[in-house]
Design an enzyme around this catalytic site. Structure first.
Site, PDB file in Angstrom:
ATOM      1  CG  ASP A  29      12.730  38.893  -5.389  1.00 48.39           C
ATOM      2  OD1 ASP A  29      12.081  37.837  -5.466  1.00 48.39           O
ATOM      3  OD2 ASP A  29      13.944  38.931  -5.176  1.00 48.39           O
ATOM      4  CG  ASP A  66      11.357  40.243  12.981  1.00 47.74           C
ATOM      5  OD1 ASP A  66      12.340  40.630  12.321  1.00 47.74           O
ATOM      6  OD2 ASP A  66      10.285  39.892  12.461  1.00 47.74           O
ATOM      7  CD  GLU A 101      15.016  26.012   4.489  1.00 42.25           C
ATOM      8  OE1 GLU A 101      15.812  26.067   3.545  1.00 42.25           O
ATOM      9  OE2 GLU A 101      15.008  26.835   5.415  1.00 42.25           O
ATOM     10  CE  LYS A 117       7.317  38.230  13.100  1.00 47.21           C
ATOM     11  NZ  LYS A 117       7.644  39.604  13.396  1.00 47.21           N
ATOM     12  CG  ASP A 240      18.755  41.257  -1.859  1.00 48.19           C
ATOM     13  OD1 ASP A 240      18.253  40.112  -1.824  1.00 48.19           O
ATOM     14  OD2 ASP A 240      18.262  42.236  -1.274  1.00 48.19           O
TER      15      ASP A 240
END
Length: 404
Positions: A29, A66, A101, A117, A240
């Protein structure tokens, strides 16, 4: 297995460590592995037909719920840019979580307003679905951010696309050198990221990976692993999250982070207690050292056996077959001495090799051809010379003390 444990990695089987030494491809990653993973909002960039104040306000509102470091950095930047305190209230609003998605997140307000966003392509599609239009300077500005190695996030208020959030991340120092080492061992590195292709290409070039997958989804990782495996390659990867579990299970070596989800730890065959994704490189190095040690000992043993019997067989049969005496190049005293010397030599040489097996041959990144050449010259040649010297010394001692 003991060596891997010293690196704070729990392995579920020795087979996983052995497989690590044969790895052909490593899937990594980008965020947290190749880069520091602390992508922070560095600026808000408005597009045509929107003001900087509108964008600052909308960027803040899209991140009110967030709790990720990225989301918090957007709020901190909005504070620095002077967005009024009244806009920081979460009362009367509901957060929309990011999903792979949709590739976007945001906030829904009680008055019906929806602020979002996310990935530029995803927000463009969202705006057009709600009857809006895409500003013609959006692509150019997003491209500029990507070319600088940043990640552009688009911001929309309803069906109006207001601008971009510039998220900045940096490649960890020394990554290029580490990937160069893997390349010397013939291991291909593939970077997976949710970033757009341009950002991914910039980071991949800076880090020095062999290939990359942009806008990657969980199923995309499985497809890459299966493709590599279909070509006869062994694949390692780190992960993870719950979304990583299928890919970790599919990989030949799956390293899960201890801080990750239970599903990931169950699917993987190794768990890193320090939750350091780059540790897969150390695990592969340990597996390589295992194979290098095995190759060295095997080369020595084969050469040792061949030369040992070449040395003693002529001496064993020189009484029964006089012609064999000419082949007794070591001039061993008697057939009994030859057999006993070889027996004693074996009893001595095997315990001597045990510390080498436990410690392991020094790990040096190199190609298979170079490794074979080194083994032949060091351990192969050693296996040829040592029996001659050892057996002859023992034969002399047996003769001196009249034991044969």
């Amino acid at each position: 297995m003991d060596r891997v444990t010293k690196f704070n990695v729990i392995e579920k089987s020795g087979k996983a460590v052995e497989a690590a030494g044969d790895i052909n491809t490593i899937i990594l990653d980008k965020t947290g592995t190749i880069t520091h993973g602390n992508r922070m909002a560095s600026s808000f960039i408005p597009v045509k037909n929107s003001s900087r104040e509108e964008l600052n306000r909308a960027a803040l509102q899209s991140s009110l719920h967030d709790e990720t470091p990225e989301g918090r950095s957007v709020i901190e930047l909005a504070k620095k840019l002077g967005v009024p305190e009244s806009e920081f209230q979460t009362t009367g609003s509901e957060g929309v979580e990011f999903r792979a998605e949709t590739r976007m997140s945001g906030t829904d307000f009680a008055d019906g307003r929806k602020v979002r966003k996310g990935a530029v392509d995803a927000i463009k599609e969202y705006v057009m679905e709600h009857g809006g239009t895409v500003p013609d300077d959006l692509e150019e500005k997003a491209e500029q951010i990507a070319m600088e190695g940043g990640t552009p996030l688009a911001v929309a208020d309803g069906n109006r696309l207001l601008g971009l959030i510039y998220l900045k991340d940096t490649v960890k120092p020394g990554m290029r050198e580490r990937f160069d080492e893997l390349r010397k061992m013939g291991i291909k590195t593939i970077m997976c990221t949710g970033d757009n292709p341009l950002t991914a290409a910039t980071i991949a070039k800076e880090a020095g990976v062999d290939d990359f997958i942009a806008e990657a989804k969980p199923e995309g990782k499985i497809d890459v692993i299966k493709k590599e495996q279909s070509e006869g390659k062994l694949v390692a990867m780190t992960g993870d999250g719950t979304n990583d579990a299928p890919a970790l299970a599919q990989a030949d070596v799956g390293l899960a982070m201890n801080s990750g989800m239970i599903a990931a730890k169950e699917a993987a065959n190794m768990v890193d207690l320090d939750s350091d994704p780059t540790k897969i490189i150390e695990v592969v190095a340990i597996g390589k050292q295992l194979l290098m040690t095995r190759g060295a000992l095997t080369t020595f043993s084969i050469a040792n056996d061949v030369e040992k019997y070449f040395a003693i067989i002529p001496a064993m049969f020189m009484l029964a077959i006089p012609q064999m005496k000419a082949l007794n190049i070591m001039n061993l005293a008697t057939p009994e001495s030859a057999i006993l010397s070889a027996f004693i030599f074996n009893a001595i040489i095997i315990p001597i090799l045990i510390p080498l097996a436990i410690k392991g041959v020094k790990y040096v990144p190199m190609s298979a051809t170079k490794l074979l050449t080194r083994n032949l010259f060091i351990f192969g040649l050693g296996g040829v010379i040592v029996p001659f010297i050892g057996i002859k010394i023992i034969d002399l001692l047996l003769a001196i003390f009249n034991l044969v």
